[in-house]
Every structure is written in C-alpha cells, then in structure tokens.
Motif scaffolding. Structure first.
Motif, short mmCIF file in Angstrom:
data_model
loop_
_atom_site.label_atom_id
_atom_site.label_comp_id
_atom_site.label_asym_id
_atom_site.label_seq_id
_atom_site.Cartn_x
_atom_site.Cartn_y
_atom_site.Cartn_z
N PHE A 149 -50.47 42.11 2.39
CA PHE A 149 -50.70 43.24 3.30
C PHE A 149 -51.94 43.98 2.83
O PHE A 149 -52.00 44.45 1.70
N ARG A 150 -52.94 44.08 3.71
CA ARG A 150 -54.19 44.74 3.33
C ARG A 150 -54.02 46.25 3.39
O ARG A 150 -53.58 46.81 4.38
N VAL A 151 -54.43 46.92 2.29
CA VAL A 151 -54.39 48.38 2.22
C VAL A 151 -55.73 48.96 2.66
O VAL A 151 -55.79 49.85 3.51
N ASP A 152 -56.81 48.48 2.05
CA ASP A 152 -58.15 48.92 2.43
C ASP A 152 -59.10 47.74 2.28
O ASP A 152 -58.67 46.59 2.25
N HIS A 153 -60.39 48.04 2.15
CA HIS A 153 -61.40 46.97 2.14
C HIS A 153 -61.23 46.01 0.97
O HIS A 153 -61.45 44.81 1.10
N ASP A 154 -60.82 46.55 -0.20
CA ASP A 154 -60.78 45.69 -1.39
C ASP A 154 -59.41 45.71 -2.09
O ASP A 154 -59.30 45.27 -3.23
N THR A 155 -58.38 46.23 -1.44
CA THR A 155 -57.05 46.29 -2.05
C THR A 155 -56.03 45.64 -1.13
O THR A 155 -55.98 45.95 0.06
N ILE A 156 -55.25 44.74 -1.70
CA ILE A 156 -54.22 44.01 -0.95
C ILE A 156 -52.93 44.05 -1.74
O ILE A 156 -52.94 43.93 -2.97
N ILE A 157 -51.81 44.23 -1.03
CA ILE A 157 -50.49 44.19 -1.66
C ILE A 157 -49.90 42.81 -1.44
O ILE A 157 -49.70 42.38 -0.30
N ASP A 158 -49.62 42.12 -2.54
CA ASP A 158 -49.06 40.77 -2.48
C ASP A 158 -47.57 40.85 -2.81
O ASP A 158 -47.18 41.14 -3.94
N ALA A 159 -46.72 40.58 -1.80
CA ALA A 159 -45.27 40.62 -1.98
C ALA A 159 -44.67 39.23 -1.92
O ALA A 159 -43.47 39.08 -1.68
N THR A 160 -45.49 38.21 -2.15
CA THR A 160 -45.00 36.83 -2.02
C THR A 160 -43.92 36.52 -3.05
O THR A 160 -42.87 35.97 -2.73
#
Length: 231
Positions: A149-160
């Motif tokens: 899930f993308r938070v902003d331009h360079d931060t992503i939350i990986d819940a895999t």
C-alpha cells in the motif's frame, strides 16, 4: 514463650505514636474506635468546607466569543489523532472469511457508523527500491497477491508477510469504506474509514485506485457501477 506486648504510647493529639518511627515496620494492628471516629469526623469536616479561593476557581459566564473559541477547540480535539487513539484501545470487531468477490475478505462483526475508523493497515514501511525488489521476489516465490500500500512518493507499507486483517479487504467500485493517510507522532499511517453505515456480516471494501496500466486486472466486485478492471 508468650510475651505481653507493651501498650503503645499515644501522642498529645490522641493518635498512636510509633516507637520504631515507621508505621509499616510495626505490622498489622487495630485502631481504637474512638481514634477512628475522630479521624473520620475531621476528614469529613475538611471535605465539606468550601475552598477559600472559591471565587477564583469559579469560571466566569461565557460570552459568545468564548463559546465560539471553545466550540472550535472542541472540534479540533475530535481529530484523526483522537480517533486513532480510540481505535487502539477499542478495536472494531472484525473477522476474515471466504468472500464472493475474491478469495478471502474482511467482514464486520458489529454495526459500524459512518465516518468511523475501522482498522489500520499494518505492515513494514519500505522504500520504493525495496518494494520493487520484493515484488519480483514474491512473484518468484509464487505469491500471487501483493499486499503493498503506497503511503507517499517514496514510502510503501508491505503487509505481505507481516500485517493484520486489513490486508484481506477486497476492492469494490462501490465501496463502503475509504483509505486515508494520517500522521501520528510524525509517522504516516494508513487507516480505513467507514464511508457509510456498515451492518453486521457486511464485507468491508474500498477502492484500490490502482494506476491505469496496459495490463488490466479484472474486477469481480459485482456492483452496479463496476468499472470492469481494478486499473
């Protein structure tokens, strides 16, 4: 072996005098009823006595300007941060089970009002470069679904591989929830909000809002205004 305990001395005010200098070191003992009544009466009289600075502590009547400022302050308190703290202490009752949309889904086990925080999307905060590497690795491992899930331009939350029930929420073109990015203690978080009233056993859904790509992902939400694809 039996020793007679010496009588404890009393102070001038009638209270017991502790020989050792500390009440805790003398163990358990009963307090005389007269002394107890004397203490209770004194404490009750002290509690009923109004404070000397009553006029200072009493709030003055509010003028319209003060009411306006107070209402604006109260409105600001009812913020995302306050709701997020409430969500941590009182989590919504949710369950995941088989969904008619796709594989697994998340369902409400209690009625949820509109504009309520439903659940936080929990996972690892990673950069775009790491996300690209992991996405390729997940494909090699045979993991069909991606829970990034993308938070902003360079931060992503990986819940895999380390997430919560929020990763089971399915997409819908007519969802009953929406995702919102909030900042808590200078850290961005993704929280799922209810868009409308949600009944018990109703599936939680939101719009993934995938970017438009040439390779289309079919949508199986089955809503009346279904776009046909997720992207």
């Amino acid at each position: 072996t039996s020793f007679s305990t010496p009588k404890k001395k009393k102070r001038d005010d009638g209270m017991r005098e502790h020989v050792t200098g500390c009440a805790r070191s003398e163990g358990y003992y009963k307090i005389d009823k007269k002394d107890k009544l004397k203490y209770l009466n004194n404490s009750r009289a002290f509690a009923e006595e109004p404070p000397a600075d009553t006029q200072v502590r009493t709030c003055p009547p509010q003028v319209p300007e003060q009411r306006r400022l107070l209402s604006s302050f109260t409105g600001s308190c009812d913020s995302d941060l306050l709701k997020f703290n409430q969500l941590k202490f009182r989590k919504k009752k949710l369950k995941f089970c088989k969904s008619h949309i796709h594989d697994w889904g998340l369902f409400a086990m209690e009625p949820i009002a509109a504009d309520e925080m439903v659940i936080e999307y929990v996972g690892q905060n990673i950069r775009q470069v790491i996300a690209d590497m992991r996405e390729k690795r997940y494909e090699d491992e045979g993991i069909g679904s991606s829970y990034m899930f993308r938070v902003d331009h360079d931060t992503i939350i990986d819940a895999t591989k380390c997430g919560n029930f929020a990763r089971f929420i399915n997409h819908s073109c007519n969802p009953n929830c929406y995702a919102k990015v909030i900042t808590v203690e200078s850290q961005k978080k993704i929280v799922i909000y209810s868009k409308q009233h949600i009944n018990v056993n109703e599936e939680i859904t939101y719009d993934y809002k995938f970017p438009i790509e040439d390779v289309k992902i079919p949508c199986l939400c089955g809503s009346e205004n279904c776009r046909g694809t997720l992207n």
